[in-house]
Motif scaffolding. Structure first.
Motif, short mmCIF file in Angstrom:
data_model
loop_
_atom_site.label_atom_id
_atom_site.label_comp_id
_atom_site.label_asym_id
_atom_site.label_seq_id
_atom_site.Cartn_x
_atom_site.Cartn_y
_atom_site.Cartn_z
N SER A 1 -26.19 29.54 -6.84
CA SER A 1 -27.00 28.32 -6.79
C SER A 1 -26.66 27.45 -5.59
CB SER A 1 -26.80 27.52 -8.08
OG SER A 1 -27.25 28.25 -9.20
N ALA A 2 -25.39 27.38 -5.24
CA ALA A 2 -24.97 26.53 -4.11
C ALA A 2 -25.42 27.10 -2.77
CB ALA A 2 -23.46 26.35 -4.13
N ASP A 3 -25.70 28.40 -2.71
CA ASP A 3 -26.06 29.05 -1.45
C ASP A 3 -27.57 29.17 -1.24
OD1 ASP A 3 -23.39 29.43 -0.88
OD2 ASP A 3 -23.32 31.41 -1.81
N LEU A 4 -28.35 28.72 -2.22
CA LEU A 4 -29.79 28.98 -2.17
C LEU A 4 -30.45 28.44 -0.90
CD1 LEU A 4 -32.35 29.99 -3.85
CD2 LEU A 4 -32.66 27.56 -4.33
N TRP A 5 -30.34 27.14 -0.68
CA TRP A 5 -31.06 26.53 0.44
C TRP A 5 -30.48 26.91 1.79
CZ3 TRP A 5 -35.76 25.34 -0.16
CH2 TRP A 5 -36.23 24.86 -1.39
N PRO A 6 -29.16 26.98 1.98
CA PRO A 6 -28.66 27.49 3.26
C PRO A 6 -29.14 28.91 3.56
CG PRO A 6 -26.91 26.34 2.10
CD PRO A 6 -28.06 26.45 1.15
N PHE A 7 -29.17 29.76 2.55
CA PHE A 7 -29.67 31.13 2.72
C PHE A 7 -31.15 31.12 3.09
CE2 PHE A 7 -31.77 34.81 0.79
CZ PHE A 7 -31.14 35.85 1.48
N TYR A 8 -31.93 30.29 2.40
CA TYR A 8 -33.37 30.21 2.66
C TYR A 8 -33.64 29.78 4.10
CZ TYR A 8 -38.20 28.56 2.35
OH TYR A 8 -39.54 28.34 2.57
N GLU B 1 -35.24 31.46 10.06
CA GLU B 1 -34.97 31.59 11.49
C GLU B 1 -34.69 33.04 11.89
OE1 GLU B 1 -31.69 30.00 14.79
OE2 GLU B 1 -31.88 29.01 12.83
N ARG B 2 -33.90 33.74 11.10
CA ARG B 2 -33.52 35.10 11.45
C ARG B 2 -34.71 36.06 11.39
NH1 ARG B 2 -28.81 36.56 7.60
NH2 ARG B 2 -28.75 38.46 8.87
#
Length: 278
Positions: A240-247, A252-253
């Motif tokens: 859950s904590a990684d959702l938005w950074p991953f998105y 960009e990638r």
């Protein structure tokens, strides 16, 4: 004349004696009541501080609510005890408090609804302190649950105070209920581009990112055939904590990878034809 003066002097002396008798009777009670009130308030505050510390370590959600409620009840009981020490009939005192409570309750129906809402929140626990919720048009982290209100801190550093009655009687989304969440993304490619190649690029980028979980497995399919693009639906699971950074990183990638591999990302275009009329 002397008789009148003597009568007045006797009456004054009698009143003075009665006053002294009242002082001798009630002064110790009043002093004792004041001492009891001061010591009682100190003990209650000390007890609430200890309770706040103990509950804060076990259940931060219940902490503030229960401490505030117990503090109010103990102070009311202390006032009743002090009144009985002075000589006020406790039955009458309780009746007065009951009548005042009824009047205040009728005047503060909204606050009572908020109080009931707070009790329901603590019993059923749709969220707790520290959870990220979306409710009443606000998205943020729950900072504190009080007797009447819940305090939410938004991610742009605003503090929102929401009445508990509204939270208990309306739908809300708890984004912290589970440890993992699914990240849904859509990438459009041109109709002339290679779909399998685009899917392989997305799969490779997901596998290279450590934040993407292996289980459940990611999903990459053609989600829709749009007016100007073939829309790839990409779904990957993260904490859950990684959702938005991953998105954000994936946006960009994927754009850079598509550009490097010659896969176009179409956008709506409109052709305008001008005709010259004579």
């Amino acid at each position: 004349m002397e008789a009148l003066i003597g009568a007045d002097g006797g009456a004054s002396s009698e009143l003075l004696d009665q006053a002294l008798a009242l002082v001798m009777t009630y002064a110790p009670k009043v002093v004792l009541a004041i001492i009891t009130l001061v010591i009682g308030m100190w003990l209650i505050n000390k007890f609430i501080a200890i309770l706040d510390h103990k509950l804060g370590q076990k259940d931060p959600t219940l902490n503030k609510f229960l401490c505030g409620l117990i503090g109010v009840i103990l102070k009311i009981l202390l006032l009743i005890s002090v009144a009985s020490m002075v000589g006020i009939a406790t039955t009458s005192f309780i009746a007065i408090i009951g009548a005042a409570g009824l009047a205040v309750g009728l005047a503060l129906q909204g606050s009572l609804a908020n109080f009931a809402g707070g009790v329901l929140i603590l019993i059923f626990k749709p969220f707790k302190v520290g959870d990220v919720i979306e409710a009443q048009g606000y998205l943020g982290s729950v900072r504190e649950i009080n007797i009447l209100y819940t305090i939410v801190d938004t991610f742009d550093n605003r503090r929102i105070v929401i009445p508990n009655g509204q939270l208990a009687n309306a739908s809300l989304t708890n984004l912290s209920a589970y440890e993992t969440r699914r990240c849904d993304m859509t990438f459009g490619i041109g109709y002339a581009d290679d779909i399998d190649k685009a899917k392989d690029i997305c799969k490779r980028l997901i596998e290279e990112d450590e934040r993407a979980l292996k289980d459940p497995a990611s999903l990459i399919v053609v989600g829709a055939l749009g007016e100007s693009s073939v829309d790839l639906t990409v779904r990957a699971w993260t904490k859950s904590a990684d959702l938005w950074p991953f998105y954000w990183d994936m946006q960009e990638r994927v754009k850079k990878a598509f550009d490097a591999e010659g896969i176009s990302i179409p956008f709506p275009q409109r052709d305008v034809h001008l005709y010259k009329t004579e």
